[in-house]
Design a protein around this motif. Structure first.
Motif, mmCIF file in Angstrom:
data_model
loop_
_atom_site.group_PDB
_atom_site.id
_atom_site.type_symbol
_atom_site.label_atom_id
_atom_site.label_comp_id
_atom_site.label_asym_id
_atom_site.label_seq_id
_atom_site.Cartn_x
_atom_site.Cartn_y
_atom_site.Cartn_z
ATOM 1 N N ALA A 405 29.949 -15.983 -40.956
ATOM 2 C CA ALA A 405 29.151 -16.730 -41.935
ATOM 3 C C ALA A 405 28.509 -15.799 -42.951
ATOM 4 O O ALA A 405 28.516 -16.064 -44.171
ATOM 5 C CB ALA A 405 28.086 -17.551 -41.203
ATOM 6 N N TYR A 406 27.927 -14.678 -42.501
ATOM 7 C CA TYR A 406 27.316 -13.738 -43.433
ATOM 8 C C TYR A 406 28.363 -13.068 -44.319
ATOM 9 O O TYR A 406 28.088 -12.741 -45.484
ATOM 10 C CB TYR A 406 26.516 -12.682 -42.657
ATOM 11 N N SER A 407 29.562 -12.870 -43.793
ATOM 12 C CA SER A 407 30.616 -12.289 -44.605
ATOM 13 C C SER A 407 31.000 -13.249 -45.745
ATOM 14 O O SER A 407 31.170 -12.830 -46.890
ATOM 15 C CB SER A 407 31.825 -11.959 -43.748
ATOM 16 N N LEU A 408 31.109 -14.523 -45.428
ATOM 17 C CA LEU A 408 31.429 -15.509 -46.466
ATOM 18 C C LEU A 408 30.293 -15.607 -47.476
ATOM 19 O O LEU A 408 30.507 -15.793 -48.673
ATOM 20 C CB LEU A 408 31.703 -16.859 -45.816
ATOM 21 N N ARG A 409 29.017 -15.499 -47.014
ATOM 22 C CA ARG A 409 27.875 -15.585 -47.930
ATOM 23 C C ARG A 409 27.861 -14.401 -48.877
ATOM 24 O O ARG A 409 27.559 -14.543 -50.064
ATOM 25 C CB ARG A 409 26.591 -15.623 -47.121
ATOM 26 N N ASP A 410 28.192 -13.204 -48.367
ATOM 27 C CA ASP A 410 28.199 -12.028 -49.244
ATOM 28 C C ASP A 410 29.291 -12.093 -50.274
ATOM 29 O O ASP A 410 29.153 -11.548 -51.392
ATOM 30 C CB ASP A 410 28.335 -10.770 -48.408
ATOM 31 N N ARG A 411 30.414 -12.751 -49.948
ATOM 32 C CA ARG A 411 31.514 -12.868 -50.907
ATOM 33 C C ARG A 411 31.243 -13.928 -51.972
ATOM 34 O O ARG A 411 31.882 -13.936 -53.013
ATOM 35 C CB ARG A 411 32.822 -13.210 -50.170
ATOM 36 N N ALA A 412 30.335 -14.854 -51.704
ATOM 37 C CA ALA A 412 30.081 -15.945 -52.642
ATOM 38 C C ALA A 412 29.305 -15.437 -53.866
ATOM 39 O O ALA A 412 28.557 -14.462 -53.812
ATOM 40 C CB ALA A 412 29.288 -17.044 -51.942
#
Length: 412
Positions: A405-412
């Motif tokens: 989830a944090y990986s997807l948030r950082d990519r957004a």
């Protein structure tokens, strides 16, 4: 028209947000971080930890200590013992050495595969009704067996409740049978032991019967061969009207010797008559009177010589009434056939008697050196191990989800 350059001048000071009071920062320093505050994502992470890790571990602990039924285990250990045979030698007496040399134990391998076969499961199920034994005293959908399951389901569940440890070196098998009742666990272990013993006895009986039938066939062939050889020898004797050509030949040789002795005596008698009458040496003239005794002796000598020649023709003259050379050759061949068939019959009879004697005793049997006993305390399920496994799995799953989830948030 040239656009104005937007590159700031080197001496231009960076502009800070209005919330930073002018003059409060030293040139070259960044603004201080804002005070940490709880965000919604932090609450979601904490809530997911409580649900996925603590919640799952709590549910698993409740199920393990409140609903999971206790399982009792009865174990036994055995090996396959076989009587020492001529081909065994030192390797059979030393299992470790036989393992180093690469010799296998086929009986132990067969039993190891048989302990996981559906045939054994069906036999034990017919004797103990495994569906009712393994359904459990309470409703336990995780560790108990569904009574409505098929034989395939029962075979898969068998692998969970019956554990086999095989030490290929000395050929020792250790079987642990589990059940939800101590008596059922003991009965299950005893039934498995009896099935293994029955299998070894069946295989041993098949091997003994195979050896005995093979020895019986060899004995029948030897008897038939001996009978054929003896019939041929009997037909030879009936055809030539002779029992033993060697004995008959010895008799013929005796006749010739006696004839030769008579011939020698008659020649001496003739010489004496000729010396007495003076008519020896030269042939008599025509018309001269000859002594009748000399004439009779000469005729007797001729007859004896003819008889000796006639007797000698029997030894090799094909035109004679008895060709002893041919008779002896044929008799020796038939006699050798009879002797060889007799020897083969004796060996086959000894082999058959040995196989029959071995079939009367059990050459291989199940040697159980650790008998199954009734358990007194439940050992399974291992609740601490299961609880730690569920907690570790839930923690790993939660960590992967949070990191993703944090990986997807950082990519957004």
């Amino acid at each position: 028209m040239r656009r104005a350059s937007t590159v700031p001048k080197p001496d231009a000071r960076p502009e800070f947000p209005a919330l930073v009071p002018p003059g409060s920062l030293v040139e070259g320093q960044l603004a201080p971080a804002r005070p940490a505050r709880a965000r919604r994502r932090h609450l979601l992470v904490l809530l997911s930890f409580l649900c996925l890790v603590l919640g799952q571990t709590g549910i698993a602990g409740w199920y393990l200590y409140q609903r999971a039924a206790d399982q009792y285990a009865a174990s036994f250990a055995f090996t396959i013992h076989s009587e020492a045979e001529s081909t065994g030698g030192l390797l059979q007496a030393m299992p470790g050495l036989s393992a180093l040399t690469g010799s296998a134990s086929p009986d132990s391998d067969i039993l190891f595969q048989y302990l996981r076969a559906p045939d054994l499961v069906a036999q034990v199920d017919a004797a103990l009704d495994l569906r009712s034994v393994w359904s459990g005293p309470v409703r336990d959908p995780v560790f108990a067996f569904d009574p409505e399951g098929s034989i395939e389901d029962l075979t898969r569940y068998w692998a969970r409740m019956v554990h086999v440890d095989y030490d290929a070196g000395p050929g020792i098998l250790t079987v642990e049978a589990r059940a939800f009742d101590a008596g059922d666990a003991l009965a299950l272990a005893q039934q498995i032991e009896a099935a293994c013993a029955a299998l070894i006895n069946r295989l041993s009986a098949i091997a003994r019967e195979d050896r005995l039938s093979h020895a019986r066939r060899e004995l029948s062939r030897a008897e038939e061969r001996l009978g054929t050889a003896r019939q041929a020898l009997t037909g030879y004797r009936a055809t030539h009207r002779i029992v033993d050509p060697l004995a008959d030949l010895e008799g013929e040789m005796g006749v010739i010797q006696r004839l030769q002795q008579s011939l020698a005596e008659e020649l001496v008698t003739l010489d004496m008559l000729q010396a007495t009458t003076g008519q020896g040496g030269k042939a008599t003239r025509k018309g001269e009177i000859t002594d009748a005794r000399i004439t009779q002796s000469q005729r007797r000598i001729e007859v004896i010589r003819d008889r000796i020649a006639s007797e000698r023709r029997k030894f090799g003259d094909a035109a004679g009434d008895r060709n002893y050379a041919r008779l002896m050759g044929e008799f020796e061949r038939l006699k050798v056939d009879v002797d060889v068939a007799q020897e083969a019959y004796v060996l086959s009879l000894a082999s058959y008697e040995t196989a029959r004697a071995e079939s009367d005793r059990q050459m291989r049997y199940l040697a159980t050196f650790s008998q199954p006993t009734r358990p007194e305390r439940a050992l399974y399920p291992d609740r601490i191990m299961w609880l730690l496994a569920v907690a570790a799995g839930a923690l790993l799953l939660w960590s992967v989800m949070v990191l993703g989830a944090y990986s997807l948030r950082d990519r957004a």
